[in-house]
Scaffold this active site. Structure first.
Site, PDB file in Angstrom:
ATOM      1  N   CYS A 253     -24.649   5.228 -13.193  1.00  0.00           N
ATOM      2  CA  CYS A 253     -23.530   6.152 -13.048  1.00  0.00           C
ATOM      3  C   CYS A 253     -23.954   7.539 -13.526  1.00  0.00           C
ATOM      4  CB  CYS A 253     -22.329   5.663 -13.858  1.00  0.00           C
ATOM      5  SG  CYS A 253     -20.934   6.819 -13.883  1.00  0.00           S
TER       6      CYS A 253
ATOM      7  N   GLU B  65       0.824  -1.207   0.000  1.00  0.00           N
ATOM      8  CA  GLU B  65       0.000   0.000   0.000  1.00  0.00           C
ATOM      9  C   GLU B  65       0.862   1.262   0.000  1.00  0.00           C
ATOM     10  OE1 GLU B  65      -3.386   0.591  -0.242  1.00  0.00           O
ATOM     11  OE2 GLU B  65      -3.246  -1.469  -0.960  1.00  0.00           O
TER      12      GLU B  65
END
Length: 383
Positions: free
Chosen positions: A237, A66
């Protein structure tokens, strides 16, 4: 018959020219309930399931991945991650390693504060937590280099804990799906996106969902040429329905980056060059590089002072250019051939670097490039 008076100019409605684009419709924000099920179904068939940090999904491996993935694409990170894990297989090995070696394995990946913070955080975990990475969000936030989204991703991916995240890919997905206006770097816009992330993150399957929403942004909902026809969220969307996929999320207003000029002195003695450690903070903090000066005159004076007049030759090398986020750097390297004189190295912050037997130290990309060029030229007999 009385004539009708024309309406005032302010009340007249102009006819839309044929073919003119309609203004974007303002659509209601979609309901979040079906977001996770659709995304998880897509992830099962189309997500990424064999990334290196997924094969042995420990908190340490997820954490390192990460940090490396911040502002860096997966394809770039994979070889760095594998080399890093080969040397620093666990948190204890990372904490015990010299910072120079950590930066050496990070060289070329950029944003070196990430490596310095990772090293400091590993040492803090050993000192304060017995070498066990905390599994509480608030405690992770106390470690250097770990923010809200990174802490959430570590706990979700490694521990299946429910925590919303908001990295760059997730910001793009949520801004388009929810029709969030504005630049995500602004506090008000970021707050809206965090609210959306919280709303769509499911109570179960946190690890898969977290990987899925990052994968969607990386593979389909990309900044350029998004593949909306293949997206599991296309049906509701807002950006797609209103024709604003290219506009959302809004970008930062362009600013002209200032240009900075510096001079490097490249002291060479045989096949070795003189490097010095940079200060721990600032540009390339903690890395090794060439002595740096603000002007050629200052560099010339330093060369004379350092060599006691024994410099045989001072030659201008090809300029080096490097772009940072906030400015552009132009570097003028000056090659200084010196006679054997060990006293030229002063203290532990300087060393003779030999390209044929390189020390394990961190090098900024322009330094590594210049060293490679010097080595190639020397082997070919050109310089």
């Amino acid at each position: 018959m009385a004539r009708r008076r024309p309406a005032p100019r302010s009340q007249r409605v102009r006819a839309r020219p044929e073919g003119a684009a309609r203004p974007p419709a303002v659509l209601a924000r979609p309901e979040p309930a079906s977001f996770a099920p659709r995304l998880l179904d897509w992830f099962a068939s189309h997500g990424r399931h064999d990334l290196p940090w997924q094969r042995d999904r420990t908190p340490y491996r997820v954490w390192v991945s990460e940090i490396m993935l911040q502002q860096t694409q997966v394809a770039t990170v994979i070889p760095y991650f594998e080399r890093f894990m080969a040397r620093f297989a666990d948190l204890g090995a990372l904490a015990a390693a010299p910072l120079d070696e950590v930066l050496h394995h990070w060289s070329g990946l950029g944003y070196y504060a990430r490596a310095r913070n990772l090293h400091r955080a590993a040492q803090a975990v050993v000192a304060a937590h017995g070498g066990v990475i905390p599994d509480r969000h608030a405690v992770l936030l106390e470690l250097p280099g770990i923010g809200r989204s990174t802490a959430g991703a570590i706990l979700a991916l490694a521990g299946d804990q429910r925590h919303p995240i908001l990295d760059g890919n997730v910001k793009r997905v949520l801004a388009r799906w929810g029709g969030v206006e504005g630049y995500p770097g602004e506090a008000g816009v970021a707050a809206q996106l965090w609210s959306l992330s919280e709303a769509v993150t499911p109570a179960r399957h946190a690890a898969d969902f977290t990987q899925a929403i990052m994968d969607l942004g990386a593979t389909l909902c990309t900044r350029r040429q998004p593949r909306c026809a293949d997206c599991p969220l296309a049906a509701d969307c807002v950006a797609r329905a209103s024709g604003r996929v290219a506009e959302l999320p809004a970008r930062r207003r362009p600013r002209q980056r200032p240009r900075r000029r510096i001079v490097w002195l490249v002291f060479r003695q045989g096949g070795a060059v003189l490097l010095e450690r940079r200060p721990p903070a600032g540009v390339w903090g903690g890395l090794w590089g060439f002595p740096e000066f603000a002007s050629r005159a200052a560099a010339q004076a330093a060369a004379d002072a350092r060599t006691g007049g024994r410099a045989r030759r001072l030659t201008a090398l090809d300029p080096v250019r490097h772009a940072f986020t906030h400015f552009e750097l132009e570097i003028e390297p000056l090659l200084v051939e010196v006679e054997p004189r060990p006293a030229l190295v002063e203290g532990p912050a300087e060393t003779w670097y030999k390209s044929r037997a390189p020390a394990k130290v961190g090098l900024a990309a322009p330094v590594a490039t210049l060293l490679a060029g010097l080595g190639a030229a020397r082997r070919s007999g050109r310089r």
